[in-house]
Design a protein around this motif. Sequence first.
Motif, PDB file in Angstrom:
ATOM      1  N   ASP A 218      -3.902   5.884   5.502  1.00 19.07           N
ATOM      2  CA  ASP A 218      -3.098   4.998   4.852  1.00 19.07           C
ATOM      3  C   ASP A 218      -3.997   4.521   3.641  1.00 19.07           C
ATOM      4  O   ASP A 218      -3.271   4.213   2.467  1.00 19.07           O
ATOM      5  CB  ASP A 218      -3.440   3.667   5.762  1.00 19.07           C
ATOM      6  N   LYS A 221      -2.819   7.188   0.823  1.00 16.94           N
ATOM      7  CA  LYS A 221      -1.499   6.771   0.243  1.00 16.94           C
ATOM      8  C   LYS A 221      -1.533   5.375  -0.583  1.00 16.94           C
ATOM      9  O   LYS A 221      -0.755   5.663  -1.571  1.00 16.94           O
ATOM     10  CB  LYS A 221      -0.464   6.387   1.582  1.00 16.94           C
ATOM     11  N   ALA A 222      -2.433   4.543  -0.251  1.00 17.73           N
ATOM     12  CA  ALA A 222      -2.526   3.386  -1.159  1.00 17.73           C
ATOM     13  C   ALA A 222      -3.126   3.811  -2.350  1.00 17.73           C
ATOM     14  O   ALA A 222      -2.785   3.286  -3.298  1.00 17.73           O
ATOM     15  CB  ALA A 222      -3.371   2.387  -0.516  1.00 17.73           C
ATOM     16  N   LEU A 317       2.021   0.009  -3.521  1.00 18.66           N
ATOM     17  CA  LEU A 317       1.013  -0.118  -2.484  1.00 18.66           C
ATOM     18  C   LEU A 317       1.832  -0.568  -1.275  1.00 18.66           C
ATOM     19  O   LEU A 317       0.984  -0.728  -0.113  1.00 18.66           O
ATOM     20  CB  LEU A 317       0.014  -1.019  -2.815  1.00 18.66           C
ATOM     21  N   ASN A 318       3.000  -1.070  -1.103  1.00 25.06           N
ATOM     22  CA  ASN A 318       3.717  -1.361  -0.020  1.00 25.06           C
ATOM     23  C   ASN A 318       3.282  -2.412   0.491  1.00 25.06           C
ATOM     24  O   ASN A 318       2.904  -2.766   1.653  1.00 25.06           O
ATOM     25  CB  ASN A 318       3.683  -0.086   1.111  1.00 25.06           C
ATOM     26  N   THR A 324      -0.037  -9.835  -2.765  1.00 21.31           N
ATOM     27  CA  THR A 324      -0.590  -9.228  -3.877  1.00 21.31           C
ATOM     28  C   THR A 324      -1.082 -10.204  -5.167  1.00 21.31           C
ATOM     29  O   THR A 324      -2.074 -10.110  -5.774  1.00 21.31           O
ATOM     30  CB  THR A 324       0.255  -8.219  -4.638  1.00 21.31           C
ATOM     31  N   VAL A 348      -5.641  -3.870  -0.130  1.00 21.28           N
ATOM     32  CA  VAL A 348      -5.180  -2.626   0.426  1.00 21.28           C
ATOM     33  C   VAL A 348      -5.899  -2.113   1.790  1.00 21.28           C
ATOM     34  O   VAL A 348      -5.537  -1.508   2.829  1.00 21.28           O
ATOM     35  CB  VAL A 348      -5.242  -1.444  -0.742  1.00 21.28           C
ATOM     36  N   ALA A 352      -4.889  -1.836   5.440  1.00 22.49           N
ATOM     37  CA  ALA A 352      -5.070  -0.315   6.230  1.00 22.49           C
ATOM     38  C   ALA A 352      -5.616  -0.685   7.559  1.00 22.49           C
ATOM     39  O   ALA A 352      -5.360  -0.140   8.557  1.00 22.49           O
ATOM     40  CB  ALA A 352      -5.986   0.528   5.386  1.00 22.49           C
TER      41      ALA A 352
END
Length: 371
Positions: A218, A221-222, A317-318, A324, A348, A352
């Motif tokens: 995670d 990906k971030a 960053l979904n 955010t 993030v 995660a």
Amino acid sequence: MNKKSLAIALRALIVLLIVVLSVFVIYFAFKLLYPFIIAALLVMLINPIINFLQTKARFPRILAVLTTLLLLFSAFAGAITLLIAEIISGTAYLANVVPAKVNKMINLVQSFFIDKVIPFYEGIASKFTALDASKQDTITSSIREASNKLSASITSFLQNFLTSLPGLVSWIPSAATAIVFILLATFFISKDWNSISKKITKHIPASITTPSGDVIKDLKKAGVGFLKAQLILITITFILILIGLLIMQVDHILTIALIIAIVDLLPYLGTSAVLIPWAIYEFFTGNLFMGIGLSILYLVVTSTRQFIEPKVLSSNLNLDPLTTLISLFVGFKLFGFLGLILGPIGLVFGTALYRTGVLTTIYRYIVAPNK
């Protein structure tokens, strides 16, 4: 306090001590082993390319590693070469133009002092001598106090700056050494990545490796999303500045726009470090078109970045845009402009841990370990 509450408090204390100890271990380990940690992160990023060459192109592992590193190094070296060529051309132009503009600015400031400040001072001095002695002493002491504070601030800044220069110079050889170690470590870790991964998972229980692996995936990906977001933001800044300078018909706009866009990434500086002094100079020299144009360009770039940054970060960053935005504000209040980077990173990491169930597991351990 009953036994149940005491047990919960004890388990919470254990978790807190583990977290604090982990932070200290990571901090000191990074200071000692940062080239190898950076190399491991690089391997995580390039490993998909290596696996692709190994499985699809039938390359031996070592050849896939060498090919990937060579391609990446060639692309990086080529981009740097083109960039340096443009910057050399642009800085040669700026080296000829800027000194003349600085001299012109100095002459304007001198004329301003001679024509405006000195006559104003003489008028104030004549009024000052007309005051009684007590008022003169009060004004004089206030001026001396302000002068001493200003002098102390300037002296402190110069001392800190000058004392940091030897450290900066001595940092260059250590940085070069670290880069060599990073490159070598990247090669060896990439070559033996599969065996290293098996050895690590073999000696760590599945109850730890499974959630840890999920968190790393995670975060990876971030991390890619964060770098992508920063690349988008700097590209938008670069394009806006390029268009603005093109409208104002400035020479070597590519070099200037690139320098300003890179400065925009630096905490406490941003585009204001270049555009505001430039605009002030143009106003002083009587070039109202350039001064107004640069001021408008600064407002456009700043407002655009502030408007789109939460959206770009949240989409890459979904994350929720409001969350955010809150992380950006909290980070800014706690750490200043550097918090605009640290805030989303902390969000993030926390997200995660939540998505992978680590926080839920910790909560269950503290409150109800038998469930």
